[in-house]
Scaffold this motif. Structure first.
Motif, short mmCIF file in Angstrom:
data_model
loop_
_atom_site.label_atom_id
_atom_site.label_comp_id
_atom_site.label_asym_id
_atom_site.label_seq_id
_atom_site.Cartn_x
_atom_site.Cartn_y
_atom_site.Cartn_z
N ILE A 83 31.65 25.96 32.04
CA ILE A 83 33.00 26.01 32.62
C ILE A 83 33.57 24.60 32.81
CG2 ILE A 83 34.34 26.66 34.67
CD1 ILE A 83 32.38 29.02 35.02
N GLU A 84 32.74 23.71 33.41
CA GLU A 84 33.23 22.37 33.73
C GLU A 84 32.84 21.32 32.69
OE1 GLU A 84 35.27 21.88 36.08
OE2 GLU A 84 35.11 23.79 37.14
N GLY A 85 31.90 21.67 31.83
CA GLY A 85 31.47 20.72 30.80
C GLY A 85 30.59 19.61 31.35
N TRP A 86 29.90 19.88 32.46
CA TRP A 86 29.06 18.85 33.08
C TRP A 86 27.73 18.74 32.34
CZ3 TRP A 86 29.66 20.50 38.95
CH2 TRP A 86 30.99 20.26 39.34
N ARG A 87 27.09 17.58 32.53
CA ARG A 87 25.74 17.42 31.98
C ARG A 87 24.74 18.21 32.85
NH1 ARG A 87 22.89 12.66 34.05
NH2 ARG A 87 24.00 11.84 35.89
N GLY A 120 26.62 21.80 52.26
CA GLY A 120 27.92 21.21 52.59
C GLY A 120 28.17 19.84 52.01
N PHE A 121 27.40 19.41 51.00
CA PHE A 121 27.65 18.12 50.36
C PHE A 121 28.93 18.19 49.51
CE2 PHE A 121 22.87 16.85 50.28
CZ PHE A 121 22.94 16.62 51.66
N ARG A 122 29.47 17.03 49.23
CA ARG A 122 30.68 16.95 48.40
C ARG A 122 30.34 17.32 46.95
NH1 ARG A 122 35.62 14.52 48.86
NH2 ARG A 122 36.59 13.81 46.90
N GLU A 123 31.33 17.92 46.24
CA GLU A 123 31.12 18.28 44.86
C GLU A 123 30.82 17.04 44.01
OE1 GLU A 123 33.73 19.16 46.62
OE2 GLU A 123 33.94 21.34 46.61
N VAL A 124 30.08 17.24 42.97
CA VAL A 124 29.75 16.14 42.07
C VAL A 124 31.02 15.63 41.39
CG1 VAL A 124 28.42 15.48 40.02
CG2 VAL A 124 27.46 17.09 41.68
N HIS A 125 31.83 16.56 40.91
CA HIS A 125 33.12 16.25 40.28
C HIS A 125 34.14 17.24 40.82
CE1 HIS A 125 30.96 13.67 37.46
NE2 HIS A 125 30.17 14.71 37.13
N GLU A 126 35.40 16.94 40.61
CA GLU A 126 36.45 17.88 41.00
C GLU A 126 36.30 19.17 40.20
OE1 GLU A 126 38.74 17.76 43.34
OE2 GLU A 126 37.96 15.83 44.03
N LEU A 127 36.52 20.29 40.89
CA LEU A 127 36.35 21.59 40.25
C LEU A 127 37.69 22.15 39.79
CD1 LEU A 127 33.86 23.25 42.78
CD2 LEU A 127 33.34 22.63 40.41
N SER A 128 37.66 22.80 38.66
CA SER A 128 38.83 23.53 38.18
C SER A 128 38.92 24.85 38.95
CB SER A 128 38.71 23.79 36.68
OG SER A 128 37.59 24.63 36.43
N ASP A 129 40.01 25.58 38.75
CA ASP A 129 40.16 26.88 39.42
C ASP A 129 39.03 27.84 39.02
OD1 ASP A 129 42.41 25.98 40.69
OD2 ASP A 129 43.82 26.90 39.26
#
Length: 334
Positions: free
Chosen positions: A28-32, A48-57
């Motif tokens: 979905i996000e194309g992450w490694r 509750g950690f912050r996302e690794v990258h911004e998430l799409s819808d």
């Protein structure tokens, strides 16, 4: 269901969920892979950690679904662990593993299928000898009785190949089938004979005509408790003193006199000797009342010049100490 099985299923579902999460983020996000795995773990763990990258819808919707399923599975795992701890399952698991290791170490042992009235008596006699044995019983309530007696056991169906393999049928010396159903005894005999062609099989026969079927199935010997019981009762009237003598000679509770059998081993120094030259009577004081030859022929009241051969079996009568002495004498290399 067994709480341990609950736990195994829970961890399997969790592993599937982690795999789905990693593949979902990667597609979905194309992450490694490492980023996808990290995001999956912190999502399922709800740390509750912050996302690794911004998430799409699409990624946000996928994360919501992953959290819902993850919390449910983790709650299920915690519940299973609590049940195991509160019900003392850990001790049972450890105890079961110990019993399984002891069964795996058995060789030349006997397998007793069924722990009813006959099975319990056989176990008592074997334990008093002692002889190595393991009991196979499928009734859970009876298993508790076997545990209380301290016998090795396996909770399972004796007609199942896997059950008999787990109790070491390929390493066993003999199998005794004494379940209440003649049909099951036939199935057990067929299964056991197929798994170990050299196994000695003793089977119980309850109904008239089942003896022939059991022998066809591969039983070496078939015993009918009703036939033996009726004959014994009749002999107790007709020959009471003879019956009393046999009970004294064969019963383990009588310590003054016992009847026993001892086999002449291969390459024994007594092979080729006569009874008088062996000096068994002179050395130990036992009475040799019979010799079963290797070919199956029985010689009763053998004379002093009867020649012994390898694999002959001596039927002896004497005090327990004298019998033990003779066993040691025959087993000694020189």
């Amino acid at each position: 269901m067994d709480p341990v099985r609950h736990l195994k299923i829970s961890f399997s579902v969790l592993a599937v969920l982690v795999s789905v999460g990693v593949l979902g983020y990667m597609s979905i996000e194309g992450w490694r892979f490492l980023d996808a795995l990290y995001m999956t773990i912190i999502t399922l763990g709800t740390v509750g950690f912050r996302e690794v990258h911004e998430l799409s819808d699409s990624g946000k919707i996928f994360t919501i679904a992953l959290v819902i399923f993850g919390v449910s599975v983790l709650g299920y795992i915690v519940g299973s662990l609590a049940q195991i701890m509160f019900e003392g399952q850990f001790q049972r698991i450890i105890g079961r593993k110990k019993v399984e290791k002891m069964i795996d170490a058995l060789s030349g042992h006997y397998i007793i299928c069924g722990y009813g009235r006959m099975g319990s008596l056989i176990c008592r006699e074997f334990a008093a000898k002692p002889l190595p044995f393991v009991v196979v019983e499928k009734n859970g309530d009876i298993i508790e009785k076997i545990k209380d007696e301290g016998y090795l056991y396996l909770h399972g169906d004796s007609t199942d190949d896997e059950t008999l393999l787990r109790v070491g049928i390929k390493r066993a010396k003999g199998l005794i089938s004494v379940v209440t159903s003649d049909t099951e005894n036939v199935y057990i005999t067929l299964t056991a004979r197929g798994l170990n062609p050299d196994l000695y099989i003793l089977a119980r026969s309850g109904e008239e005509g089942s003896e022939i079927k059991l022998k066809r199935a591969g039983a070496n010997k078939v015993v009918s408790p009703y036939h033996i019981g009726g004959s014994r009762m009749a002999q107790a009237i007709l020959r009471p003193n003879v019956v009393d003598f046999i009970e004294i000679a064969t019963g383990r509770e009588h310590l003054d006199l016992q009847m026993e059998e001892i086999e002449i081993p291969q390459k024994s120094r007594f092979a080729g000797e006569t009874l008088v030259s062996c000096g068994f009577r002179k050395e130990t004081g036992v009475i040799i009342i019979g010799v079963k030859k290797a070919d199956g022929k029985m010689v009763f009241n053998p004379h002093s010049h009867t020649k012994l051969e390898e694999s002959d079996t001596l039927i002896i009568l004497g005090e327990p100490g004298a019998i033990d002495k003779l066993e040691l004498l025959i087993a000694s290399p020189s």
